[in-house]
Design an enzyme around this catalytic site. Structure first.
Site, mmCIF file in Angstrom:
data_model
loop_
_atom_site.group_PDB
_atom_site.id
_atom_site.type_symbol
_atom_site.label_atom_id
_atom_site.label_comp_id
_atom_site.label_asym_id
_atom_site.label_seq_id
_atom_site.Cartn_x
_atom_site.Cartn_y
_atom_site.Cartn_z
ATOM 1 N N GLU A 91 0.495 -1.645 -0.296
ATOM 2 C CA GLU A 91 0.028 0.210 -0.042
ATOM 3 C C GLU A 91 0.706 0.923 -0.077
ATOM 4 O OE1 GLU A 91 -2.209 -1.458 4.166
ATOM 5 O OE2 GLU A 91 -1.240 0.191 4.203
ATOM 6 N N CYS A 104 3.944 8.144 0.624
ATOM 7 C CA CYS A 104 4.170 7.510 2.086
ATOM 8 C C CYS A 104 4.637 6.021 0.822
ATOM 9 C CB CYS A 104 3.674 7.590 2.892
ATOM 10 S SG CYS A 104 3.936 6.250 3.567
ATOM 11 N N CYS A 111 6.456 -6.944 7.213
ATOM 12 C CA CYS A 111 7.658 -6.354 8.075
ATOM 13 C C CYS A 111 7.991 -7.039 9.457
ATOM 14 C CB CYS A 111 7.448 -5.357 8.777
ATOM 15 S SG CYS A 111 8.593 -3.955 9.890
ATOM 16 N N CYS A 115 6.768 -4.037 15.894
ATOM 17 C CA CYS A 115 6.274 -3.119 16.945
ATOM 18 C C CYS A 115 4.820 -3.835 17.248
ATOM 19 C CB CYS A 115 6.118 -1.931 15.854
ATOM 20 S SG CYS A 115 8.034 -1.202 15.911
ATOM 21 N N CYS A 118 1.277 -1.425 15.374
ATOM 22 C CA CYS A 118 1.698 -1.043 14.412
ATOM 23 C C CYS A 118 0.985 -2.732 13.676
ATOM 24 C CB CYS A 118 2.893 -1.462 14.052
ATOM 25 S SG CYS A 118 3.270 -0.577 12.131
ATOM 26 N N CYS A 332 -0.608 2.650 8.047
ATOM 27 C CA CYS A 332 0.890 1.779 9.057
ATOM 28 C C CYS A 332 0.033 0.693 8.249
ATOM 29 C CB CYS A 332 0.798 1.736 10.012
ATOM 30 S SG CYS A 332 1.116 3.813 11.032
HETATM 31 N N1 SAH Z 1 9.480 0.708 9.904
HETATM 32 C C1 SAH Z 1 9.426 2.300 9.661
HETATM 33 C C2 SAH Z 1 8.687 2.735 8.739
HETATM 34 C C3 SAH Z 1 7.640 2.799 8.850
HETATM 35 S S1 SAH Z 1 6.492 3.311 9.978
HETATM 36 C C4 SAH Z 1 9.908 2.992 10.284
HETATM 37 O O1 SAH Z 1 9.695 2.286 11.826
HETATM 38 O O2 SAH Z 1 10.188 3.566 11.471
HETATM 39 C C5 SAH Z 1 6.390 4.650 9.769
HETATM 40 C C6 SAH Z 1 6.297 5.488 10.966
HETATM 41 O O3 SAH Z 1 4.639 5.027 11.739
HETATM 42 C C7 SAH Z 1 6.958 4.535 12.154
HETATM 43 O O4 SAH Z 1 7.227 5.968 12.907
HETATM 44 C C8 SAH Z 1 5.847 3.863 12.895
HETATM 45 O O5 SAH Z 1 6.533 3.597 14.324
HETATM 46 C C9 SAH Z 1 4.686 5.248 13.253
HETATM 47 N N2 SAH Z 1 3.383 3.882 13.669
HETATM 48 C C10 SAH Z 1 3.232 2.724 12.808
HETATM 49 N N3 SAH Z 1 2.115 2.160 13.328
HETATM 50 C C11 SAH Z 1 1.387 3.499 14.170
HETATM 51 C C12 SAH Z 1 -0.294 3.922 14.425
HETATM 52 N N4 SAH Z 1 -0.573 2.413 14.736
HETATM 53 N N5 SAH Z 1 -0.001 4.996 15.628
HETATM 54 C C13 SAH Z 1 0.734 5.294 14.813
HETATM 55 N N6 SAH Z 1 2.040 5.413 13.988
HETATM 56 C C14 SAH Z 1 2.367 4.002 13.886
#
Ligand code: SAH
Length: 341
Positions: A91, A104, A111, A115, A118, A332
């Site tokens: 996406e 984006c 992945c 986290c 996410c 995300c």
């Molecule tokens: N893997 C990379 C880039 C992808 S995510 C990274 O971790 O930075 C892009 C951003 O969105 C990251 O800062 C991630 O931590 C954040 N993110 C992921 N899920 C989220 C959520 N549910 N709410 C807010 N930010 C989120």
């Protein structure tokens, strides 16, 4: 099979010479791929029919097709679900700002990082994207919307520094003056904190903006929400960031998802400020997006306001990310997740 859309100019030239083409053909083919951004060798009308057939037979052409497109009724944000040559789904989101269009992009299918807040990693990791597949997200959205995209954030699904070589090739192609010719200064790359790869990126001395997903003021909280923090602790990560800034003179942007009751108290703000003291940096607060499979709740507006006040009192630059496309699951990995379940 080699992907035609993933080759830097010199490699394309070598490949075309091996196919029996003239030296200047590489400039023509490169322009078709990265300037006119065609979706098949069939469209390369000034190339001989014979060469076009060879290209189709001997190379992969990693374009993507639009599987689904959602347009926000609030702010014209567009979310795409793209299908790749092997059927996988990724996406991308296109957002409109005063200064132009930003996309984006995703860097991986799924992945590995896990986290907990996410959606991208819930179904695990499938594969890395090819450079051409990261490019195709930009090209396909541009063609579909009839716009030129001027800014890219690598903040979609995947960890860009876990697909380092392909991401570096993508960056080189998308900034190539013979192609999309985007300014490296208009690109942000976001990482969850893969420390050795931050050092490798540093060595490339690119003018892009490095965003680091911090999301916590200390190791105890960070290790609970981000498994990567158990591999490299915060001091090691922040030292890498200081070294990165010293080597590139580029300001680092720290992403901080505000999760109610987890990392959003005034005490957390003070702790964060002391961690970042003296760094050339900026904190970007993101009210956490709720993910169906998880029960995190975003911090309230008042809490966010207080958190900002504490950071600012300690001299930290801070902004809150504008929420766009809230009606279309614009963040995300949520769309792909909904589709592949
Ligand atoms: N893997 C990379 C880039 C992808 S995510 C990274 O971790 O930075 C892009 C951003 O969105 C990251 O800062 C991630 O931590 C954040 N993110 C992921 N899920 C989220 C959520 N549910 N709410 C807010 N930010 C989120």
């Amino acid at each position: 099979m080699n992907d035609l859309c993933s080759m830097r100019f010199e490699e394309l030239q070598t490949q075309l010479l091996a196919c029996g083409a003239k030296k200047f053909t590489a400039s023509q083919v490169f322009a078709w791929l990265h300037q006119k951004q065609v979706t098949s060798p069939d469209e390369m009308t000034n190339i001989s029919k014979e060469l076009r057939e060879k290209l189709k037979k001997n190379y992969l052409f990693s374009s993507c097709t639009i599987e689904k497109k959602l347009v926000s009724v609030y702010d014209d944000t567009v979310k795409y679900l793209f299908r790749l040559y092997d059927g996988e789904l990724i996406e991308s989101v296109v957002m409109q700002y005063k200064y132009g269009y930003t996309i984006c992009v995703s860097s991986q299918v799924g992945c590995k990082m896990g986290c907990t807040f996410c959606a991208s990693g819930i179904a695990g990791f499938v594969r890395n994207l090819l450079p051409g597949e990261i490019l195709a997200q930009v090209y396909t959205a541009q063609r579909d919307l009839g716009i030129r995209i001027s800014h890219i954030v690598m903040m979609g699904v995947g960890e860009p520094l876990d697909n380092f070589d392909n991401v570096m090739t993508f960056l080189s192609l998308v900034t190539d003056a013979r192609g999309q010719n985007l300014s490296m200064r208009n690109i942000s790359l976001s990482t969850c904190g893969v420390v050795p790869m931050i050092y490798r990126l540093m060595e490339a001395h690119l003018q892009l903006t490095l965003s680091v997903s911090l999301h916590a003021p200390n190791d105890a909280i960070r290790q609970k929400t981000m498994p990567v923090a158990r591999r490299w602790d915060m001091e090691t990560l922040l030292q890498a960031c200081r070294d990165y800034t010293a080597a590139t003179s580029r300001r680092i942007s720290f992403e901080y998802a505000m999760i109610s009751g987890v990392n959003d108290s005034n005490e957390h703000a003070r702790e964060l400020a002391s961690q970042l003291k003296g760094m050339l940096c900026h904190v970007n607060l993101i009210p956490v997006n709720s993910v169906k499979e998880r029960d995190y709740v975003r911090s309230g507006d008042d809490r966010i306001r207080d958190f900002i006040r504490v950071l600012e009192k300690h001299g930290i630059n801070v902004t809150v990310r504008r929420t766009l496309g809230s009606d279309i699951n614009a963040s995300c990995g949520q769309l792909r997740r909904g589709e592949t379940k």
